[in-house]
Design an enzyme around this catalytic site. Sequence first.
Site, PDB file in Angstrom:
ATOM      1  N   THR D  94     -10.831  64.670  42.206  1.00 33.58           N
ATOM      2  CA  THR D  94     -11.298  66.048  42.089  1.00 33.58           C
ATOM      3  C   THR D  94     -12.817  66.027  41.992  1.00 33.58           C
ATOM      4  OG1 THR D  94      -9.278  66.817  41.046  1.00 33.58           O
ATOM      5  CG2 THR D  94     -11.244  68.146  40.688  1.00 33.58           C
ATOM      6  N   LYS D 169      -8.885  72.924  45.684  1.00 34.24           N
ATOM      7  CA  LYS D 169      -8.591  72.289  44.397  1.00 34.24           C
ATOM      8  C   LYS D 169      -9.380  72.954  43.264  1.00 34.24           C
ATOM      9  CE  LYS D 169      -7.412  69.065  41.371  1.00 34.24           C
ATOM     10  NZ  LYS D 169      -6.140  69.147  40.669  1.00 34.24           N
ATOM     11  N   LYS D 237     -15.018  69.473  32.681  1.00 29.37           N
ATOM     12  CA  LYS D 237     -15.831  68.878  33.748  1.00 29.37           C
ATOM     13  C   LYS D 237     -15.551  69.591  35.082  1.00 29.37           C
ATOM     14  CE  LYS D 237     -14.000  66.109  36.208  1.00 29.37           C
ATOM     15  NZ  LYS D 237     -13.179  65.216  37.022  1.00 29.37           N
TER      16      LYS D 237
END
Lengths: 287, 287, 287, 287
Positions: D94, D169, D237
Site C-alpha cells: 500500500t 486502494k 500512515k
Amino acid sequence: MIGFIGLGIMGSRMAANLLEEGYDVMVHNRSKEKAEPLLEKGAQWAETPKELAAQVDILYTMLANPQAVEAVAMGENGFLDAMGADSLWVDCSTVHPAFSRLMADEATKRKIRFMDAPVAGSKIPAERGELVFLVGGSERDVEQARPHMNAMGKAIQHQGGHGMGTSMKLVINLMLSETMAAFSEAVSLGEGLGLDKEKVVGTLLNGPTTAPFLEGKKEKILQNDFSPEFPLEHMQKDLQMVSQSAFEAGVSLPLAHAAKETYGLAKQFGYSKDDFSAIYHFLSTKK
Amino acid sequence: MIGFIGLGIMGSRMAANLLEEGYDVMVHNRSKEKAEPLLEKGAQWAETPKELAAQVDILYTMLANPQAVEAVAMGENGFLDAMGADSLWVDCSTVHPAFSRLMADEATKRKIRFMDAPVAGSKIPAERGELVFLVGGSERDVEQARPHMNAMGKAIQHQGGHGMGTSMKLVINLMLSETMAAFSEAVSLGEGLGLDKEKVVGTLLNGPTTAPFLEGKKEKILQNDFSPEFPLEHMQKDLQMVSQSAFEAGVSLPLAHAAKETYGLAKQFGYSKDDFSAIYHFLSTKK
Amino acid sequence: MIGFIGLGIMGSRMAANLLEEGYDVMVHNRSKEKAEPLLEKGAQWAETPKELAAQVDILYTMLANPQAVEAVAMGENGFLDAMGADSLWVDCSTVHPAFSRLMADEATKRKIRFMDAPVAGSKIPAERGELVFLVGGSERDVEQARPHMNAMGKAIQHQGGHGMGTSMKLVINLMLSETMAAFSEAVSLGEGLGLDKEKVVGTLLNGPTTAPFLEGKKEKILQNDFSPEFPLEHMQKDLQMVSQSAFEAGVSLPLAHAAKETYGLAKQFGYSKDDFSAIYHFLSTKK
Amino acid sequence: MIGFIGLGIMGSRMAANLLEEGYDVMVHNRSKEKAEPLLEKGAQWAETPKELAAQVDILYTMLANPQAVEAVAMGENGFLDAMGADSLWVDCSTVHPAFSRLMADEATKRKIRFMDAPVAGSKIPAERGELVFLVGGSERDVEQARPHMNAMGKAIQHQGGHGMGTSMKLVINLMLSETMAAFSEAVSLGEGLGLDKEKVVGTLLNGPTTAPFLEGKKEKILQNDFSPEFPLEHMQKDLQMVSQSAFEAGVSLPLAHAAKETYGLAKQFGYSKDDFSAIYHFLSTKK
C-alpha cells in the site's frame, strides 16, 4: 559576487536590498522579465542557474516550493554541480525540514556548504529590509551570510543545524494560518450574532486575544478586498508540509488540519490567488 | 445598596473592588464560606437571593453557567420575583445570547430592567479592577451601572441591545480558545521537529503571529505547571455555547469545533480542572 | 380514536398506514392542505391540537424539531393540558434525550403517559410501513402502542426508559451522517486521483467497507440529482442535537463535529433543501 | 520461478498460497526467520533482493510503506537493476499513486514491466486466498499475473494504468478508517447517553447504516480486546498518504483529516500496535 535565483514577490525585493547596500549581484529567474528592474539597478544576468553558479561564492535561492528548488539545483542546467568547492548555498525558500536536510546532503556530497534560511515576513518587510531570518546551519556559514542577511532583514535567529531554520518557519506559518482562520471565525460569528462588523474587528484588535499581524489584515476584512500579500494557495501548501513533517515527528495537530482542509475548500471555491485572509470571505459566505 | 450574587474566583474579587470604592454591598453565595473575607470588609450577608433582592436597587450576578443563573433568578427563593419595580439586574456571567435575551424578557415581564455585562479578563485583572465590560442593554442602564463597572474594570464597551454583550463575550472566548490551541500545536510541532522548547516559545512570543495574552501562559507551558486561572472545563463549556449560538446564526466554525473536541478529549483524559493551557500538555503527550 | 399531529413527508405516510389498517384517526397539521389526502381516506380533522386531544386515547406526534413539539404540546391551544388522564402521548419526532425527558416530566405532572418513539427510515420505508421504532418508555405503554407501530413499521426496538428511544435515534443519525460524508469524500478522492466515478462507486458498494443504505444514494451521486429524501438541513440540525447531548454526556466526537461543520458550510453554499447526500456535490466542487 | 519479497502478516500468507497452488517460489525477507515456515513448504531462499531478481520472471513485493519498497528496489543490493529485460514487477504494497508511477518510470527505464496491485482484505482473507486485487497496469501484465492473483485472491479489479490500483486502494482505506472511527463515535455516544453497549452495537450492525466489515470488529469492541489484524499505526500512515495524494489532486477531506489526527492522538497515547479499532477505546476513555 553574490548570486540570487528566484525573483518573485519576495526575492525581487530581497535582491534589490542587496544591490542598494552596494553588493555585486548576479541574478537568474525563470522569466527574465521579472529581472529587468534589478538589471537597471546594476545587477548582472545569468542565462541559467548553472552559468550563475560558476561565478559566485555565495548563492541565495528564494523559490516557491521544494519541487522548484530541486529543479533549479539539480535539474537540467542546475547550479549544484557547477558551484565551486567550499562555496555556500543559502536557501530562503519555505520548504520542509526533511527536504532541507536532503539538500544539505546533496551539497555536502559535492563539497558545497548549505544553510536553510527561510524568512518571517511578507511583501512589505521584504521591501523595507525588515525580514527575520530563521537559520539552520553552522556558525561559520551564518557569519559569512550575516552582512547580506542584515541588508535584507532586521534579525537573524540561528535555530540549530541543517533543517532547523525550516522547522521554525513551519512552526510560524502554522501559527499564522490558524490564527488567521480563528480571527475569521470570530468575526464571522460576531456578524452572525448581530454585532457590528467594525466593532467586532476593533474590539478584537484592541484586546489581548489577537495577534499583532492581524492589524495588517484589518482593511482587507472590512473592505472585502483580498488582493494578495501571501496567496491562500501558498498557505495551504505550507500546511501540507506542516502535515507531512508533523506525521514524521509523531505529532498530532487537529486544528492545523481543520485549517488546512478549510483553506483547501476555499481553494476549490476559487480563492487560490487571493490573500490567505480570504478564508474570512469563504467562511462568511451566505447563499 | 448594591447586590452581588456569585463569589467564585471572579465574583469575590469584583465585589471586593466595590467595597474598596466605598459602596454598600450585600452579597449572597451558595456556600457562605466564600463570602467571609468580604463580610470582614463590611459586606452584608443575605441568606437567599430572594432576601437580597428586596434590599437592593441594582443587582450583579457572576455565575458559572446559564443553569446556575436560571436557578438563582427563578428557582426556589430566586431573586427575580422579589426585585423592586424599575430596579436593574446586571448579569456578568458568561452565557449565550439567546439565554441573555430570555432573561431580559423574564425581567421585563416583571418591570425589572436587565443588562448583560460579561467581562473580558480573568483572575488577575479581576483583582486589579482591570476587567473590560462587554455590555448589552439600554443607555440608561449603562449609565446607572457605569460607576460600579469603573470600580471593577478599566473599560466599558457598549455593544448594543440585550444579548449583545454576551455575543461579544462568546466571540472573544472563541478567539481565546482557538489561539491557545494553535499556540499549543505550534510549540508541540516545534519540539517534535527537534527545536528547543524555550526557543520556540520565545520566537513565537516575540513575533507578530502570537497574541499578547500568551505571554501570561509562557511559564505554565515551560514549567508544565497548569494551576488554573481559567479552568479547561469552563473553556470547553463556553465553546459548546459558541457551537449552539453559531448553529442558530447559521455560521460554520470548523476550527472552533476541532478545538472544542480537543478540549473535550483533554477533559476525558483528566485535565478538566487544570488551566485551559493544559491543552498543550494533552497534545504533546507521548506514551 | 388515534390522534396524529404533524403531516410532513414522514407523518402523512405514517397516518395513511394507520387508516389503511382500519383505525379511526383524527389528524391535525399547521397547514390543513397537507391533511386533505388523508381526509379523503376517512381521517377526521381537528382545528387545533387542543381540540384533537380531547377526543383521542393515544396521540402520535411527528414534528420537525424540539421547538415545534413544545409549541404544539404546550403553546397556545396546545394538546397537553387537554389530554385525558392516563391517555398516552407517543412522540416520534427526532429530538434530543434531555428534551424527551422534559416532555415526559411535563406529561407525568398532568397524569399523562409518555413514550419517545422516533423512527429509523425515511420516505420510502415510511410509505411501505417498514419503519423501525426506537422506543423509550414503559412496557405497558409499548404494548398499548404496539399494534399501531406494527401498522407503520416492521420492527419495534425497546431501548429503555424515557429518552432512550431518542438516544438511539441520535446514535443512528450520527452514523448515517458520518458515513454519508465519508462516502462522499471517498468518491471525491477517487475522482480527483483519476479513477472513473462509476467504478469507484461500484467498487465501494460491492465491498465490505460501505454501509447498505448508500446503495440508495448511488443514483443521486452518479446523476448529481439531489432531490430530497432527508434534507441536508435536517441532518445538520440532528448533528447539533448530537453535539449538545454528547457535551452533556462528556463524550468527544471529532469526526461528528467535522461532519456537522461541513454540512453547515454546504448549507451556507445553498444546499439546505437538497438531500443530505448533496454533501458530495459540495465537497467535489471545483471552481 | 516466482519471486516474493516481504513476508509480514500479509506477504507470508500470500506466498504460502502460491506454494500450495504448486508454483515454484523464491522468497526474501529482511529477517530470514519469518521465511522459515515457507522454506519448509518448499520455497527457495535468496540472500538479497538482487540475488532473487536474477532468477525470477515475475516478482511480487508486499512491503510496509514506500520507503521500504524504494530501499528493496533501488537501495544496496536492490532488485531493480538485476531483473531481466521484459520481466514483471508486481507491487502489492500500500503506497500512494505518485510513488507507484515513480516506480513504474524507474522500471520502464530499465525495460522492466511494472504493475501496482495492492489488495483489499487483511489477515484472514490473505490466509484463505480471498483477497481482492486492485490493479493498475497494462492488459498484458494483468494476464501474466492473473493465475497467481487467482491463487492468492478471489477477485481482480483492473482500475486503469499505472497508479490506478494504488489510487483505489487509498479510496478504500479512507472509507475503512472513517467508518471505523464513525462506528466508534456512535458506540461511545450511545454508552454516554446511557444505552446498553451490546444493544447499541447490535442495533447498528443490524441496520442499514453500518458497513459489513464492522461485524468483524464486534467482539473486539465488546471485549475491549484489540489484538491487531490491521495495526492502528498502519492505518494512520495510510491516511497520511491519502492526505498527500488528496492535496496533489486538489481535493479537500475534512473528515479524513479529523480521523487522521484522532488516530494520531491514539498513537501518542500508546495504541500504535493495537488493531485500528482501538480508536474506540481511545475515544471512550474516561479518566
